[in-house]
Design a protein around this motif. Structure first.
Motif, short mmCIF file in Angstrom:
data_model
loop_
_atom_site.label_atom_id
_atom_site.label_comp_id
_atom_site.label_asym_id
_atom_site.label_seq_id
_atom_site.Cartn_x
_atom_site.Cartn_y
_atom_site.Cartn_z
N ASP A 87 0.83 -1.21 0.00
CA ASP A 87 0.00 0.00 0.00
C ASP A 87 0.86 1.26 0.00
OD1 ASP A 87 -2.24 -1.57 0.02
OD2 ASP A 87 -2.71 -1.28 2.13
N GLN A 88 1.88 1.26 0.88
CA GLN A 88 2.74 2.44 0.98
C GLN A 88 3.59 2.59 -0.28
OE1 GLN A 88 2.39 4.62 3.37
NE2 GLN A 88 3.96 5.99 2.55
N ALA A 89 4.07 1.48 -0.83
CA ALA A 89 4.89 1.54 -2.04
C ALA A 89 4.09 2.14 -3.20
CB ALA A 89 5.38 0.14 -2.41
N LYS A 90 2.85 1.68 -3.35
CA LYS A 90 2.01 2.21 -4.43
C LYS A 90 1.68 3.68 -4.22
CE LYS A 90 0.16 -2.36 -5.49
NZ LYS A 90 -0.96 -3.31 -5.34
N ALA A 91 1.47 4.05 -2.94
CA ALA A 91 1.19 5.45 -2.64
C ALA A 91 2.37 6.35 -2.99
CB ALA A 91 0.83 5.60 -1.16
N LEU A 92 3.58 5.78 -2.93
CA LEU A 92 4.79 6.54 -3.24
C LEU A 92 5.17 6.45 -4.73
CD1 LEU A 92 6.90 5.58 -0.09
CD2 LEU A 92 5.98 7.85 -0.63
N GLY A 93 4.36 5.72 -5.49
CA GLY A 93 4.60 5.65 -6.93
C GLY A 93 5.48 4.52 -7.40
N TYR A 94 5.61 3.45 -6.58
CA TYR A 94 6.41 2.29 -6.97
C TYR A 94 5.49 1.11 -7.28
CZ TYR A 94 10.21 4.88 -4.67
OH TYR A 94 11.11 5.84 -4.30
N ARG A 95 6.02 0.16 -8.00
CA ARG A 95 5.36 -1.13 -8.11
C ARG A 95 6.16 -2.13 -7.29
NH1 ARG A 95 6.46 -3.14 -14.34
NH2 ARG A 95 8.75 -3.26 -14.22
N VAL A 96 5.57 -3.29 -7.01
CA VAL A 96 6.26 -4.26 -6.15
C VAL A 96 6.40 -5.61 -6.85
CG1 VAL A 96 5.46 -3.16 -4.03
CG2 VAL A 96 4.12 -5.01 -5.01
N GLN A 97 7.44 -6.33 -6.46
CA GLN A 97 7.66 -7.71 -6.88
C GLN A 97 7.84 -8.54 -5.63
OE1 GLN A 97 7.84 -9.30 -10.05
NE2 GLN A 97 7.82 -11.09 -8.71
N VAL A 98 6.96 -9.54 -5.43
CA VAL A 98 6.99 -10.35 -4.22
C VAL A 98 7.75 -11.65 -4.48
CG1 VAL A 98 5.61 -11.53 -2.46
CG2 VAL A 98 4.79 -9.38 -3.47
N TYR A 99 8.66 -11.99 -3.57
CA TYR A 99 9.43 -13.23 -3.65
C TYR A 99 9.10 -14.11 -2.44
CZ TYR A 99 12.35 -10.71 -7.05
OH TYR A 99 12.80 -9.99 -8.12
N TYR A 100 8.51 -15.27 -2.70
CA TYR A 100 8.23 -16.22 -1.62
C TYR A 100 9.40 -17.20 -1.46
CZ TYR A 100 3.42 -14.52 -1.51
OH TYR A 100 2.31 -13.73 -1.38
N GLU A 101 9.28 -18.08 -0.50
CA GLU A 101 10.37 -18.98 -0.11
C GLU A 101 10.96 -19.75 -1.30
OE1 GLU A 101 11.03 -22.41 3.28
OE2 GLU A 101 9.11 -22.29 2.24
#
Length: 331
Positions: A87-101
Motif C-alpha cells: 500500500d505504501q509503495a504504491k502510494a509513493l509511486g512504486y510497483r512491487v515484486q513479491v518473492y516467496y520462499e
C-alpha cells in the motif's frame, strides 16, 4: 489453465468476489476464512493472473518473505505486513515484486530496493543473496540494527511483561509458554522466538522460570494442538499460558476442549497478533494487538528515506502494541 470462474465454482462464491480477493481489494467485506479458501483453491488450481504487457516507467520494490504462499494464508500476520508495504509503495509511486520462499532471487538486481520480512527464518544462503544484491534494504519484524541494517519491529519486550504481570496480578504464578520455532532441532531453553526470550528473562527475574513449562510449535493450529496434547499427557498443566501467535492458540483451544480442560477456569491463555481469528475463537482469545500493516508502511517509509539519501546511518522503528483482553483469560 484455471480461470476465476473455476475458482468461484469451487469456493462457492461469485467470480466478482474471487477477482476482488485476488486483487487485494481492501473495501471488500469478506471474512478471512473465505479469503484463505479462495487463495488456497487458486493455489491448488495453479491459477495465474492474466498480465497485460504495457510499458511503464515505475520503479520496482522487492518484497521478500521467508514463507511460502500457503503459510502466509494460514497466518495472516505476514500477509498483513506485506499488504502494508505494498500500500505504501504504491502510494509513493512504486510497483512491487513479491518473492516467496521457493522463488529464485536472481532477479533482485532489477529492483531499486528491498524490504525483507523476517530475518532469522532465512537460510544463510538466501540471506546472503538478499544482502549481496547491494540495494537499499530494510528488515521488518526482527531487530537487525546490530547487523548494520535498518529495521521495523514491535515492542514485544513491554508486551510480554504486561502479559505476565496480568497473570501474576490474578494469582497465576505457574506460567507456561507455547513458543514458536520452525526447526526440528531447536534447544527448548534457547529458542529464537523473541517472545520466548522476553518471557524467559522476565520470569527468571522473579524466580518463576521452569523450562518444563515450555512447549514448542511451528506457528500453525495443528502444531499448537499437538504441543498441547503433549502437555496434557504430561499432566503438568500451568495456571496460565503465553502463546506466540493466534494460530497456535486456536489449536491449543481444541486440545483443551477435547480434554475437558476449561479456559480460563482451569488455564488462562493470552496469545499474540490479535488477528480476526482471536476475536471469533471460542472462547474469544485475549491477544496482544500488533500493528502489522503499520509495520509494513513504516518499512517502506524507511526505504524511501534511504533512496532519497535522507539518512546515512542504520536505524530502527519500534511500534507500540496493546493487550486486548477477552474471554480466554481471567480479567
Amino acid at each position: 489453465m484455471a480461470t476465476i470462474k473455476d475458482i468461484a465454482a469451487k469456493a462457492k462464491v461469485s467470480p466478482a468476489t474471487v477477482s476482488r480477493v485476488l486483487n487485494y481489494d481492501k473495501n471488500l467485506a469478506v471474512n478471512d476464512s473465505t479469503k484463505r479458501r479462495i487463495f488456497q483453491i487458486a493455489e491448488e488450481l495453479h491459477y495465474q493472473k492474466n498480465k497485460k504487457v504495457r510499458k511503464t516507467n515505475l520503479k520496482t520494490i522487492a518484497i521478500v518473505l521467508w514463507c511460502d504462499r500457503e503459510q502466509e494464508i494460514k497466518d495472516l500476520y505476514y500477509y498483513s505486513i506485506r499488504t502494508g508495504i505494498e500500500d505504501q509503495a504504491k502510494a509513493l509511486g512504486y510497483r512491487v515484486q513479491v518473492y516467496y520462499e521457493s522463488d529464485s532471487l536472481d532477479s533482485l538486481d532489477k529492483s531499486i530496493a528491498i524490504v525483507a520480512i523476517g530475518y532469522s527464518q532465512y537460510s544463510q544462503v538466501r540471506l546472503n543473496k538478499i544482502k549481496t544484491a547491494a540495494k537499499p534494504l530494510v528488515f521488518v519484524d526482527e531487530d537487525t540494527l546490530q547487523q548494520g541494517e535498518c529495521c521495523v519491529i514491535s515492542d514485544f519486550h513491554s508486551s510480554i511483561i504486561e502479559v505476565i504481570d496480568h497473570f501474576l496480578n490474578h494469582g497465576q504464578t505457574k506460567i507456561g509458554m507455547l513458543a514458536g520455532d520452525l526447526h526440528n532441532d531447536y534447544d527448548k531453553d534457547n529458542l529464537l522466538d523473541f517472545r520466548f526470550q522476553g518471557y524467559k528473562k522476565y520470569l527468571q527475574s522473579k524466580n518463576l522460570y521452569d523450562k518444563n513449562n515450555v512447549y514448542v510449535g511451528k506457528f500453525t493450529p495443528d502444531s499448537g494442538y499437538q504441543a498441547m496434547q503433549e502437555m496434557i499427557k504430561s499432566k503438568n498443566i500451568p495456571d496460565a499460558l503465553v502463546i506466540s501467535n493466534d494460530a497456535m492458540a486456536i489449536g491449543a483451544l481444541k486440545a483443551f476442549r477435547e480434554a475437558n480442560i476449561k479456559v480460563p477456569e482451569d488455564i488462562s491463555i493470552i496469545s499474540f497478533n490479535d488477528t480476526t481469528a482471536a476475536e471469533f475463537a471460542n472462547p474469544s482469545l485475549s491477544s496482544v494487538h500488533v500493528n502489522t500493516q503499520e509495520m509494513g508502511r513504516a518499512g517502506m517509509k524507511i526505504l524511501q528515506d534511504l533512496l532519497s539519501d535522507g539518512i546515512k546511518v542504520p536505524y530502527k522503528i519500534v511500534m507500540d502494541t496493546n493487550l486486548i483482553l477477552r474471554e480466554s483469560s481471567i480479567n
